[in-house]
Design an enzyme around this catalytic site. Structure first.
Site, PDB file in Angstrom:
ATOM      1  N   ILE A  15       0.822  -1.217   0.000  1.00 40.80           N
ATOM      2  CA  ILE A  15       0.000   0.000   0.000  1.00 40.80           C
ATOM      3  C   ILE A  15       0.854   1.265   0.000  1.00 40.80           C
ATOM      4  O   ILE A  15       0.426   2.299  -0.503  1.00 40.80           O
ATOM      5  CB  ILE A  15      -1.000  -0.005   1.177  1.00 40.80           C
ATOM      6  CG1 ILE A  15      -2.111   1.024   0.916  1.00 40.80           C
ATOM      7  CG2 ILE A  15      -0.291   0.205   2.507  1.00 40.80           C
ATOM      8  CD1 ILE A  15      -3.342   0.835   1.743  1.00 40.80           C
ATOM      9  N   ASN A  28      -3.438   3.057  14.818  1.00 38.05           N
ATOM     10  CA  ASN A  28      -3.912   2.860  16.188  1.00 38.05           C
ATOM     11  C   ASN A  28      -4.331   4.232  16.704  1.00 38.05           C
ATOM     12  O   ASN A  28      -4.027   5.255  16.111  1.00 38.05           O
ATOM     13  CB  ASN A  28      -2.872   2.151  17.067  1.00 38.05           C
ATOM     14  CG  ASN A  28      -1.618   2.969  17.270  1.00 38.05           C
ATOM     15  OD1 ASN A  28      -1.680   4.130  17.671  1.00 38.05           O
ATOM     16  ND2 ASN A  28      -0.475   2.369  16.998  1.00 38.05           N
ATOM     17  N   GLY A  36       2.298  -3.432  11.435  1.00 36.87           N
ATOM     18  CA  GLY A  36       1.496  -3.681  10.237  1.00 36.87           C
ATOM     19  C   GLY A  36       1.492  -2.523   9.267  1.00 36.87           C
ATOM     20  O   GLY A  36       2.513  -1.896   9.007  1.00 36.87           O
ATOM     21  N   VAL A  37       0.315  -2.239   8.713  1.00 37.88           N
ATOM     22  CA  VAL A  37       0.151  -1.160   7.742  1.00 37.88           C
ATOM     23  C   VAL A  37       0.585   0.174   8.352  1.00 37.88           C
ATOM     24  O   VAL A  37       1.282   0.968   7.709  1.00 37.88           O
ATOM     25  CB  VAL A  37      -1.318  -1.077   7.263  1.00 37.88           C
ATOM     26  CG1 VAL A  37      -1.575   0.186   6.465  1.00 37.88           C
ATOM     27  CG2 VAL A  37      -1.679  -2.310   6.440  1.00 37.88           C
ATOM     28  N   ASP A  38       0.190   0.417   9.590  1.00 37.83           N
ATOM     29  CA  ASP A  38       0.518   1.667  10.271  1.00 37.83           C
ATOM     30  C   ASP A  38       2.031   1.892  10.304  1.00 37.83           C
ATOM     31  O   ASP A  38       2.526   2.956   9.937  1.00 37.83           O
ATOM     32  CB  ASP A  38      -0.066   1.628  11.685  1.00 37.83           C
ATOM     33  CG  ASP A  38      -0.070   2.970  12.393  1.00 37.83           C
ATOM     34  OD1 ASP A  38       0.015   4.020  11.718  1.00 37.83           O
ATOM     35  OD2 ASP A  38      -0.182   2.968  13.625  1.00 37.83           O
ATOM     36  N   SER A 126      -8.527  -3.700  10.159  1.00 39.89           N
ATOM     37  CA  SER A 126      -8.816  -4.551  11.330  1.00 39.89           C
ATOM     38  C   SER A 126      -8.601  -6.046  11.110  1.00 39.89           C
ATOM     39  O   SER A 126      -8.783  -6.826  12.037  1.00 39.89           O
ATOM     40  CB  SER A 126     -10.241  -4.324  11.865  1.00 39.89           C
ATOM     41  OG  SER A 126     -10.323  -3.076  12.513  1.00 39.89           O
ATOM     42  N   THR A 127      -8.207  -6.472   9.905  1.00 46.98           N
ATOM     43  CA  THR A 127      -8.089  -7.917   9.650  1.00 46.98           C
ATOM     44  C   THR A 127      -6.718  -8.482  10.013  1.00 46.98           C
ATOM     45  O   THR A 127      -6.506  -9.684   9.879  1.00 46.98           O
ATOM     46  CB  THR A 127      -8.404  -8.260   8.184  1.00 46.98           C
ATOM     47  OG1 THR A 127      -7.435  -7.621   7.338  1.00 46.98           O
ATOM     48  CG2 THR A 127      -9.800  -7.827   7.812  1.00 46.98           C
ATOM     49  N   GLY A 128      -5.821  -7.652  10.489  1.00 43.60           N
ATOM     50  CA  GLY A 128      -4.504  -8.120  10.903  1.00 43.60           C
ATOM     51  C   GLY A 128      -4.480  -8.374  12.396  1.00 43.60           C
ATOM     52  O   GLY A 128      -5.246  -9.182  12.927  1.00 43.60           O
ATOM     53  N   TYR A 130      -5.721  -6.827  14.775  1.00 44.72           N
ATOM     54  CA  TYR A 130      -6.978  -6.593  15.484  1.00 44.72           C
ATOM     55  C   TYR A 130      -7.937  -7.774  15.369  1.00 44.72           C
ATOM     56  O   TYR A 130      -9.001  -7.765  15.978  1.00 44.72           O
ATOM     57  CB  TYR A 130      -7.647  -5.311  15.008  1.00 44.72           C
ATOM     58  CG  TYR A 130      -7.013  -4.047  15.576  1.00 44.72           C
ATOM     59  CD1 TYR A 130      -5.799  -4.064  16.255  1.00 44.72           C
ATOM     60  CD2 TYR A 130      -7.642  -2.833  15.437  1.00 44.72           C
ATOM     61  CE1 TYR A 130      -5.238  -2.910  16.772  1.00 44.72           C
ATOM     62  CE2 TYR A 130      -7.083  -1.662  15.955  1.00 44.72           C
ATOM     63  CZ  TYR A 130      -5.879  -1.719  16.624  1.00 44.72           C
ATOM     64  OH  TYR A 130      -5.332  -0.570  17.145  1.00 44.72           O
TER      65      TYR A 130
END
Length: 177
Positions: A15, A28, A36-38, A126-128, A130
């Site tokens: 991404i 978060n 992760g993505v963050d 949220s699929t990681g 979380y």
């Protein structure tokens, strides 16, 4: 004049490499980076994103960004022009938090429209870590974007990391074309 529906595109990849007007960060609530993505967005985007997030924390979001809300910052060194930060809900077996997850997509699209963004890239929010079940997360993401995308947003990309996520999202992106 008729408006075309928003084009939904599925991309398997990184991404942080998307050349779009706005990339959505599965942040978060602290807005100060994470995993992760963050973490990837903060690392690749550089210190400009963190500085903008610190400014937000010092002004409007002293207690952090609430789950389901969205806010924009610079994209720093990313190819995108803006980062839209949204905080997804953690999966719960005892409480239905689907509306909070849908709100992440709706609020991100609202912010994208305010920014004048025509192209937006979303991760699988949220699929990681979380823990949201991937299939359900894909369904909520695609259904919400289809229903809520403003006419000014011409393209939404769902950018997924692996084959499993691509297969889950493909059922919904390709299934209703």
């Amino acid at each position: 004049m008729t408006t075309r529906p928003t084009r939904l595109v599925l991309v398997q990849g990184d991404i942080t490499e998307q050349d779009v007007d706005a990339v959505v960060n599965a942040a978060n609530s602290s807005l100060l980076g994470g995993g992760g993505v963050d973490g990837a967005i903060h690392r690749r985007g550089g210190p400009e994103i963190l500085a903008a997030c610190r400014d937000l924390r010092a002004s409007h979001y002293g207690k952090g960004l609430p789950t389901g809300q969205a806010v924009a910052t610079t994209a720093g060194r990313l190819p995108a022009r803006h980062v839209i930060h949204t905080v997804g809900p953690r999966w719960s077996t005892t409480e239905d938090r689907s509306e909070l997850l849908a709100s992440c997509y709706r609020e991100s699209l609202r912010v994208a429209a305010e920014l004048g963004a025509r192209t937006v890239a979303f991760p699988a929010i949220s699929t990681g870590i979380y823990g949201w079940p991937l299939e359900d997360g894909a369904r909520i993401a695609v259904e919400t974007v289809r229903a809520a995308a403003p006419a000014s947003v011409e393209e939404v990309r769902f950018v997924v990391f692996d084959d499993r996520a691509r297969e889950a999202f493909a059922r919904y992106v390709d299934g209703a074309r």
